[in-house]
Design an enzyme around this catalytic site. Sequence first.
Site, short mmCIF file in Angstrom:
data_model
loop_
_atom_site.label_atom_id
_atom_site.label_comp_id
_atom_site.label_asym_id
_atom_site.label_seq_id
_atom_site.Cartn_x
_atom_site.Cartn_y
_atom_site.Cartn_z
N ARG A 157 0.86 -1.18 0.00
CA ARG A 157 0.00 0.00 0.00
C ARG A 157 0.90 1.23 0.00
O ARG A 157 2.06 1.18 0.42
CB ARG A 157 -0.91 0.03 1.24
CG ARG A 157 -1.87 -1.14 1.36
CD ARG A 157 -2.69 -1.00 2.63
NE ARG A 157 -3.70 -2.05 2.75
CZ ARG A 157 -3.51 -3.20 3.42
NH1 ARG A 157 -2.35 -3.42 4.04
NH2 ARG A 157 -4.48 -4.10 3.49
N LYS A 181 -2.83 -2.32 7.76
CA LYS A 181 -4.01 -1.77 8.40
C LYS A 181 -4.26 -2.48 9.74
O LYS A 181 -4.03 -3.67 9.87
CB LYS A 181 -5.23 -1.93 7.49
CG LYS A 181 -5.21 -1.00 6.28
CD LYS A 181 -6.50 -1.13 5.50
CE LYS A 181 -6.54 -0.14 4.33
NZ LYS A 181 -7.78 -0.24 3.56
N HIS A 250 -1.78 2.65 -6.32
CA HIS A 250 -2.82 1.61 -6.27
C HIS A 250 -2.75 0.72 -7.50
O HIS A 250 -2.95 -0.49 -7.42
CB HIS A 250 -4.21 2.25 -6.16
CG HIS A 250 -4.47 2.88 -4.83
ND1 HIS A 250 -4.48 2.16 -3.65
CD2 HIS A 250 -4.72 4.16 -4.48
CE1 HIS A 250 -4.74 2.97 -2.63
NE2 HIS A 250 -4.88 4.19 -3.12
N ARG A 253 -0.04 -1.83 -7.12
CA ARG A 253 -0.44 -2.88 -6.15
C ARG A 253 -1.43 -3.85 -6.80
O ARG A 253 -1.32 -5.06 -6.64
CB ARG A 253 -1.05 -2.21 -4.92
CG ARG A 253 -1.60 -3.18 -3.86
CD ARG A 253 -1.96 -2.38 -2.61
NE ARG A 253 -2.92 -3.05 -1.75
CZ ARG A 253 -2.58 -3.93 -0.79
NH1 ARG A 253 -1.32 -4.26 -0.63
NH2 ARG A 253 -3.51 -4.47 -0.03
N HIS A 276 -4.74 -8.58 3.30
CA HIS A 276 -6.19 -8.45 3.44
C HIS A 276 -6.67 -9.28 4.62
O HIS A 276 -6.31 -10.45 4.76
CB HIS A 276 -6.90 -8.94 2.17
CG HIS A 276 -6.77 -8.01 1.02
ND1 HIS A 276 -7.01 -8.38 -0.29
CD2 HIS A 276 -6.42 -6.69 0.97
CE1 HIS A 276 -6.82 -7.34 -1.08
NE2 HIS A 276 -6.46 -6.31 -0.35
N TYR A 285 -10.02 -9.90 -7.37
CA TYR A 285 -8.99 -10.18 -8.37
C TYR A 285 -9.32 -11.43 -9.19
O TYR A 285 -8.77 -11.63 -10.26
CB TYR A 285 -7.62 -10.33 -7.70
CG TYR A 285 -7.15 -9.03 -7.11
CD1 TYR A 285 -6.67 -8.01 -7.93
CD2 TYR A 285 -7.21 -8.80 -5.74
CE1 TYR A 285 -6.25 -6.81 -7.39
CE2 TYR A 285 -6.80 -7.59 -5.20
CZ TYR A 285 -6.33 -6.60 -6.03
OH TYR A 285 -5.93 -5.41 -5.49
#
Length: 309
Positions: A157, A181, A250, A253, A276, A285
């Site tokens: 990210r 995150k 982005h 990535r 994730h 994806y």
Amino acid sequence: MDRTPLTAQPQGLMIQVESFLRYLHVERRLSPVTITNYRRQLTTVVEMLNDMKMAQWQQLDTVKARNVAAKSRRAGLQAASMALRLSALRSFCDWMVQQGELPANPVKSVHAPKAKKRLPKNMDVDEVSQLLNMESGDPLVVRDRTMLEVMYGAGLRLSELVGLDVRHLDLATGEVRVMGKGSKERKIPMGKTAVRWLERWLEMRELYDPEDDAVFISTQSGKRISNRNVQKRFEQWGIKQGVNSHINPHKLRHSFATHILESSGNLRGVQELLGHANLSTTQIYTHLDFQHLANVYDVAHPRAKREKP
């Protein structure tokens, strides 16, 4: 970064909001960007509730929460932004319930309209090769090329790339440790090419008297490079390289994830590499991968070819 003046004292409904934001910062250890987004959304909600003459959070009910959603929609807020606003309010009310300030969360049943799912844009392998086909001894070029190589090589990210410290790198094993995150740490490979460029950049980095351990610094100030500067440099790099699509972090990535999935078919592996929390986030994806396979099928399969009239 939050720019609220230190002398400003929260009033009314904002008192509890500020306590909640401190909780997110101190106990949840969320990123400054996330906290700033929460502050922005909750401040707007407070302004709406003030217009409804609501003086205490105990007066918030489902009707008022629905009115916030309706007013946001009339103001032109898109579905994704609406979902963010309601999510911030819902999280705040969950915290208020934990604090014993509310008996239940009145926003629990209030949902934003469903947004149309947009497939993330990505580059094909040839475009990436064109993007990264530049050699130079200029330290600025070396830094930017290194950022691109690490971003694409590890699927980071933007915040993870900017937040990298030298101590996070293990060049001997070709791995990088990042804080994702929710303050979740993961270790991921980044490829031999990224390692080679990192070795070049780290030697040049010392010429600019870096202020801290940041891997990527401004060549003017020696301070950690900013998110906006990275975005700007990537965009300019893409233009110089003659790449047709707009280049941004982005997109690199997404390209990393798509290319790994196309080659391996391992969705769980891609999930871990991207950091994730839920597999459902990664599953988007599979749509990109299916498009790739469908195109291959249309070109290669005898029954997919249209007959000539």
